[in-house]
Design a protein around this motif. Structure first.
Motif, PDB file in Angstrom:
ATOM      1  N   ILE A 103       0.844  -1.199   0.000  1.00  0.00           N
ATOM      2  CA  ILE A 103       0.000   0.000   0.000  1.00  0.00           C
ATOM      3  C   ILE A 103       0.879   1.248   0.000  1.00  0.00           C
ATOM      4  CG2 ILE A 103      -1.709   1.318   1.326  1.00  0.00           C
ATOM      5  CD1 ILE A 103      -2.797  -1.411   2.299  1.00  0.00           C
ATOM      6  N   GLY A 104       1.960   1.221   0.773  1.00  0.00           N
ATOM      7  CA  GLY A 104       2.888   2.343   0.805  1.00  0.00           C
ATOM      8  C   GLY A 104       3.525   2.604  -0.546  1.00  0.00           C
ATOM      9  N   ILE A 105       3.870   1.526  -1.261  1.00  0.00           N
ATOM     10  CA  ILE A 105       4.464   1.667  -2.593  1.00  0.00           C
ATOM     11  C   ILE A 105       3.470   2.353  -3.538  1.00  0.00           C
ATOM     12  CG2 ILE A 105       5.195   0.379  -4.657  1.00  0.00           C
ATOM     13  CD1 ILE A 105       6.386  -1.719  -2.696  1.00  0.00           C
ATOM     14  N   VAL A 106       2.248   1.867  -3.532  1.00  0.00           N
ATOM     15  CA  VAL A 106       1.225   2.432  -4.429  1.00  0.00           C
ATOM     16  C   VAL A 106       0.956   3.900  -4.108  1.00  0.00           C
ATOM     17  CG1 VAL A 106      -1.213   2.302  -5.096  1.00  0.00           C
ATOM     18  CG2 VAL A 106       0.150   0.209  -4.935  1.00  0.00           C
ATOM     19  N   LEU A 107       0.759   4.198  -2.836  1.00  0.00           N
ATOM     20  CA  LEU A 107       0.454   5.583  -2.450  1.00  0.00           C
ATOM     21  C   LEU A 107       1.636   6.517  -2.723  1.00  0.00           C
ATOM     22  CD1 LEU A 107      -1.499   4.960   0.859  1.00  0.00           C
ATOM     23  CD2 LEU A 107      -2.432   5.610  -1.371  1.00  0.00           C
ATOM     24  N   GLY A 108       2.847   6.054  -2.407  1.00  0.00           N
ATOM     25  CA  GLY A 108       4.029   6.865  -2.698  1.00  0.00           C
ATOM     26  C   GLY A 108       4.200   7.094  -4.193  1.00  0.00           C
ATOM     27  N   GLY A 109       3.924   6.060  -4.986  1.00  0.00           N
ATOM     28  CA  GLY A 109       3.999   6.196  -6.444  1.00  0.00           C
ATOM     29  C   GLY A 109       2.971   7.173  -6.982  1.00  0.00           C
ATOM     30  N   ILE A 110       1.758   7.110  -6.437  1.00  0.00           N
ATOM     31  CA  ILE A 110       0.717   8.070  -6.839  1.00  0.00           C
ATOM     32  C   ILE A 110       1.153   9.486  -6.475  1.00  0.00           C
ATOM     33  CG2 ILE A 110      -1.631   8.860  -6.306  1.00  0.00           C
ATOM     34  CD1 ILE A 110      -2.380   5.838  -6.060  1.00  0.00           C
ATOM     35  N   GLY A 111       1.713   9.643  -5.281  1.00  0.00           N
ATOM     36  CA  GLY A 111       2.239  10.948  -4.892  1.00  0.00           C
ATOM     37  C   GLY A 111       3.335  11.411  -5.829  1.00  0.00           C
ATOM     38  N   GLY A 112       4.170  10.473  -6.287  1.00  0.00           N
ATOM     39  CA  GLY A 112       5.226  10.808  -7.249  1.00  0.00           C
ATOM     40  C   GLY A 112       4.662  11.367  -8.546  1.00  0.00           C
ATOM     41  N   VAL A 113       3.580  10.776  -9.018  1.00  0.00           N
ATOM     42  CA  VAL A 113       2.920  11.272 -10.232  1.00  0.00           C
ATOM     43  C   VAL A 113       2.366  12.676  -9.990  1.00  0.00           C
ATOM     44  CG1 VAL A 113       0.965  10.916 -11.814  1.00  0.00           C
ATOM     45  CG2 VAL A 113       2.359   8.961 -11.098  1.00  0.00           C
ATOM     46  N   ILE A 114       1.692  12.850  -8.857  1.00  0.00           N
ATOM     47  CA  ILE A 114       1.115  14.160  -8.526  1.00  0.00           C
ATOM     48  C   ILE A 114       2.210  15.213  -8.427  1.00  0.00           C
ATOM     49  CG2 ILE A 114      -0.084  15.480  -6.727  1.00  0.00           C
ATOM     50  CD1 ILE A 114      -1.587  12.812  -6.057  1.00  0.00           C
ATOM     51  N   GLY A 115       3.262  14.899  -7.686  1.00  0.00           N
ATOM     52  CA  GLY A 115       4.357  15.852  -7.509  1.00  0.00           C
ATOM     53  C   GLY A 115       5.071  16.196  -8.802  1.00  0.00           C
ATOM     54  N   THR A 116       5.216  15.204  -9.669  1.00  0.00           N
ATOM     55  CA  THR A 116       5.885  15.448 -10.952  1.00  0.00           C
ATOM     56  C   THR A 116       5.132  16.486 -11.772  1.00  0.00           C
ATOM     57  OG1 THR A 116       6.798  13.211 -11.015  1.00  0.00           O
ATOM     58  CG2 THR A 116       6.626  14.373 -13.124  1.00  0.00           C
ATOM     59  N   PHE A 117       3.857  16.248 -11.983  1.00  0.00           N
ATOM     60  CA  PHE A 117       3.091  17.140 -12.852  1.00  0.00           C
ATOM     61  C   PHE A 117       2.736  18.467 -12.178  1.00  0.00           C
ATOM     62  CE2 PHE A 117       2.558  13.088 -15.043  1.00  0.00           C
ATOM     63  CZ  PHE A 117       2.931  13.479 -16.323  1.00  0.00           C
ATOM     64  N   ALA A 118       2.417  18.420 -10.890  1.00  0.00           N
ATOM     65  CA  ALA A 118       2.110  19.669 -10.177  1.00  0.00           C
ATOM     66  C   ALA A 118       3.350  20.546 -10.084  1.00  0.00           C
ATOM     67  CB  ALA A 118       1.567  19.364  -8.781  1.00  0.00           C
ATOM     68  N   GLY A 119       4.485  19.941  -9.786  1.00  0.00           N
ATOM     69  CA  GLY A 119       5.734  20.701  -9.719  1.00  0.00           C
ATOM     70  C   GLY A 119       6.128  21.291 -11.057  1.00  0.00           C
ATOM     71  N   TYR A 120       5.977  20.491 -12.109  1.00  0.00           N
ATOM     72  CA  TYR A 120       6.325  20.969 -13.451  1.00  0.00           C
ATOM     73  C   TYR A 120       5.454  22.162 -13.857  1.00  0.00           C
ATOM     74  CZ  TYR A 120       6.787  21.147 -18.495  1.00  0.00           C
ATOM     75  OH  TYR A 120       6.977  21.590 -19.784  1.00  0.00           O
ATOM     76  N   GLU A 121       4.150  22.000 -13.693  1.00  0.00           N
ATOM     77  CA  GLU A 121       3.226  23.071 -14.095  1.00  0.00           C
ATOM     78  C   GLU A 121       3.396  24.319 -13.235  1.00  0.00           C
ATOM     79  OE1 GLU A 121       1.056  23.716 -16.649  1.00  0.00           O
ATOM     80  OE2 GLU A 121       2.064  21.977 -17.491  1.00  0.00           O
ATOM     81  N   THR A 122       3.567  24.136 -11.944  1.00  0.00           N
ATOM     82  CA  THR A 122       3.751  25.282 -11.053  1.00  0.00           C
ATOM     83  C   THR A 122       5.013  26.044 -11.416  1.00  0.00           C
ATOM     84  OG1 THR A 122       2.586  24.144  -9.271  1.00  0.00           O
ATOM     85  CG2 THR A 122       4.012  25.984  -8.644  1.00  0.00           C
ATOM     86  N   ARG A 123       6.094  25.325 -11.616  1.00  0.00           N
ATOM     87  CA  ARG A 123       7.370  25.971 -11.968  1.00  0.00           C
ATOM     88  C   ARG A 123       7.257  26.693 -13.298  1.00  0.00           C
ATOM     89  NH1 ARG A 123      13.076  22.727 -11.710  1.00  0.00           N
ATOM     90  NH2 ARG A 123      14.315  24.094 -13.017  1.00  0.00           N
TER      91      ARG A 123
END
Length: 155
Positions: A103-123
């Motif tokens: 469960i930790g792997i899945v949730l961390g991976g989902i967070g990775g996707v969110i952080g990647t795109f949110a960080g890219y767009e915000t920057r």
């Protein structure tokens, strides 16, 4: 909903911002005893070797991120790296809480996707709207990733 659910997604978001920062912070937290990973499959995260390796990668990433030749974080290899490190960090937080690594792997991976795109767009948007050099926003993003990861492992 357990708070560890949010911690795992959050550390994945930090990994999405800086793929090596989150595992470096997790390794330091485990090494210093903030996260108890002993007896788990992720006990290696607290080793001196893990601290050195992940810290070296994190420092290198902070430098390389500022170079013009660095690929976008949304390109395949950097994107996958963010999902993998997010999953590793999410699993580490779940292991420290005595919960399921999967469960930790899945949730961390989902967070990775969110952080990647949110960080890219915000920057991208901040650079465009503030009309300042990318490096200034990148430095701020470095601090956000570090602060977020430190906050999450201290919970």
């Amino acid at each position: 909903m357990s708070y560890i659910f949010l911690l795992a997604i959050g550390i994945g978001i930090a990994a999405g911002l800086r793929s090596c920062m989150a595992p470096a912070v997790v390794a330091w937290a485990a090494h210093l005893g903030w996260l108890n990973l002993s007896g788990s499959q992720l006990a290696f995260m607290g080793s001196t070797a893990a601290v050195i390796i992940f810290s070296t990668f994190a420092i290198a990433e902070l430098i390389v991120d500022k170079l013009s030749m660095t690929p976008k974080r949304t390109a395949l290899v950097p994107f996958v790296a963010r999902i993998v490190t997010g999953g590793l960090c999410g699993a580490s937080l779940y292991a420290a809480g005595g919960q399921s690594l999967g469960i930790g792997i899945v949730l961390g991976g989902i967070g990775g996707v969110i952080g990647t795109f949110a960080g890219y767009e915000t920057r991208r948007r901040l650079v465009g709207s503030l009309r300042i050099k990318d490096v200034f926003i990148a430095l701020c993003e470095d601090l956000v990733a570090l602060a977020l990861a430190c906050f999450l492992v201290s919970r």
